[in-house]
Enzyme design. Structure first.
Site, PDB file in Angstrom:
ATOM      1  N   HIS A 101       0.923  -1.261  -0.106  1.00 32.00           N
ATOM      2  CA  HIS A 101      -0.096  -0.288   0.139  1.00 32.00           C
ATOM      3  C   HIS A 101       0.879   1.411   0.137  1.00 32.00           C
ATOM      4  O   HIS A 101       1.957   1.369   0.601  1.00 32.00           O
ATOM      5  CB  HIS A 101      -0.832  -0.204   1.168  1.00 32.00           C
ATOM      6  CG  HIS A 101      -2.037   1.105   1.060  1.00 32.00           C
ATOM      7  ND1 HIS A 101      -1.781   2.260   1.147  1.00 32.00           N
ATOM      8  CD2 HIS A 101      -3.263   0.943   0.639  1.00 32.00           C
ATOM      9  CE1 HIS A 101      -3.071   3.033   0.893  1.00 32.00           C
ATOM     10  NE2 HIS A 101      -3.963   2.191   0.676  1.00 32.00           N
ATOM     11  N   GLU A 172      -3.979   1.774  -7.391  1.00 31.77           N
ATOM     12  CA  GLU A 172      -4.364   3.109  -6.693  1.00 31.77           C
ATOM     13  C   GLU A 172      -3.488   4.137  -6.959  1.00 31.77           C
ATOM     14  O   GLU A 172      -2.348   4.289  -6.470  1.00 31.77           O
ATOM     15  CB  GLU A 172      -4.164   2.598  -5.187  1.00 31.77           C
ATOM     16  CG  GLU A 172      -5.130   1.563  -4.669  1.00 31.77           C
ATOM     17  CD  GLU A 172      -5.474   1.641  -3.084  1.00 31.77           C
ATOM     18  OE1 GLU A 172      -6.701   1.760  -2.775  1.00 31.77           O
ATOM     19  OE2 GLU A 172      -4.439   1.736  -2.449  1.00 31.77           O
TER      20      GLU A 172
HETATM   21  P1  PGA Z   1      -9.723   5.710  -0.010  1.00 33.97           P
HETATM   22  O1  PGA Z   1      -8.506   4.987   0.496  1.00 33.97           O
HETATM   23  O2  PGA Z   1     -10.833   5.094  -0.398  1.00 33.97           O
HETATM   24  O3  PGA Z   1      -9.953   6.388   1.542  1.00 33.97           O
HETATM   25  O4  PGA Z   1      -9.398   6.823  -1.077  1.00 33.97           O
HETATM   26  C1  PGA Z   1      -7.946   3.891  -0.543  1.00 33.97           C
HETATM   27  C2  PGA Z   1      -7.017   3.087  -0.068  1.00 33.97           C
HETATM   28  O5  PGA Z   1      -6.094   3.756   0.653  1.00 33.97           O
HETATM   29  O6  PGA Z   1      -6.910   1.996  -0.325  1.00 33.97           O
END
Ligand code: PGA
Length: 262
Positions: A101, A172
């Site tokens: 992450h 992401e």
């Molecule tokens: P968010 O986070 O939905 O708050 O943007 C997603 C993540 O960091 O996995």
């Protein structure tokens, strides 16, 4: 294949009572939704208590599971103060783990080498790995694509192809994380990038194996944009941060995801 909805609670909530409330709601709302698999990833400290309190509706039905937000990369030795092994997680009934992450990359110094060790170890231990990639910024000349490629090539270096069926990639873009829905990426762009990611996966693992790896989108997912990502964006699921802690929003997101046709 069912769409995968992964709830990343991050470092929330501050106490067990609230954790139980959010979890009970997710458990209730996931029940009976046959087109999705819901994975709840609470902080380590709540995994034990929540897995004990999970009713048959969450555990016994295959469409819900627990995930962890991290795992250590080794358990041949046990002298790793503060760390958690895959065996510990599996013994609590955890099936999934998020690795790489961007918040761990940024704040805990996790680089592609560390992430690669974790991915290999978690897969070989039999956990399903949600491997996160994504660029800090999207430049006009496409350097961000090289950034994603490097994260993938180094993060997945020497992962045995036979373990790839337990691999999930979460795209992401860092600039889209933790904001309001209108700051999320667009479904068209996510579709385009998911094709790019699929091509890299096919190069690494061969076809058809590489093509079959699910790709999720994460970054400011909310009620309004869920449908777009899953239909126009044609991705296999979502990784959801703050909206997974808002019980009413999460309930709606699950419903929308379950009702979208393939
Ligand atoms: P968010 O986070 O939905 O708050 O943007 C997603 C993540 O960091 O996995």
């Amino acid at each position: 294949m069912k769409r995968l909805i992964v709830a990343n609670w991050k470092m929330n909530p501050p106490n067990k009572k609230t954790a139980k409330k959010i979890f009970d709601s997710a458990q209730k709302n996931a029940c009976g939704l046959k087109n999705i698999e819901v994975v709840v990833c609470p902080p380590f400290v709540y995994l034990g208590v929540l897995s004990l309190s999970a009713s048959g509706g969450f555990r016994a039905k295959s469409h819900s599971a627990f995930g962890a937000q991290d795992v250590f990369w080794d358990e041949k030795k046990t002298s790793y103060t503060g760390e958690i092994s895959a065996t510990m997680l599996k013994n609590l009934g955890v099936k999934y783990v998020i690795i790489g992450h961007s918040e761990r990359r940024e704040h805990l110094g996790e680089d592609n080498l560390i992430i690669n060790k974790k991915v290999k170890y978690a897969l070989s231990a039999g956990l399903k790995v949600v491997f996160c990639v994504g660029e800090k910024e999207r430049d006009d000349d496409g350097q961000y694509l090289n950034f994603i490629k490097t994260e993938m090539l180094e993060g997945l270096f020497s992962v045995p192809a036979k373990l790839a069926n337990n691999l999930i990639v979460a795209y992401e873009p860092i600039w889209a994380i933790g904001k309001s829905g209108k700051n999320a990426d667009s479904p068209e762009k996510v579709f385009e990038i998911s094709i790019y990611i699929k091509r890299i996966l096919a190069d690494i693992f061969g076809r058809p194996r590489g093509d079959q790896i699910p790709i999720l989108y994460g970054g400011s997912v909310d009620i309004e944009n869920t449908e777009g990502f899953l239909s126009e964006g044609r991705i296999s699921g979502l990784l959801i941060g703050h909206k997974s802690l808002e019980t009413e929003s999460f309930k709606e997101i699950l419903k929308i995801a379950n009702n979208i046709r393939k």
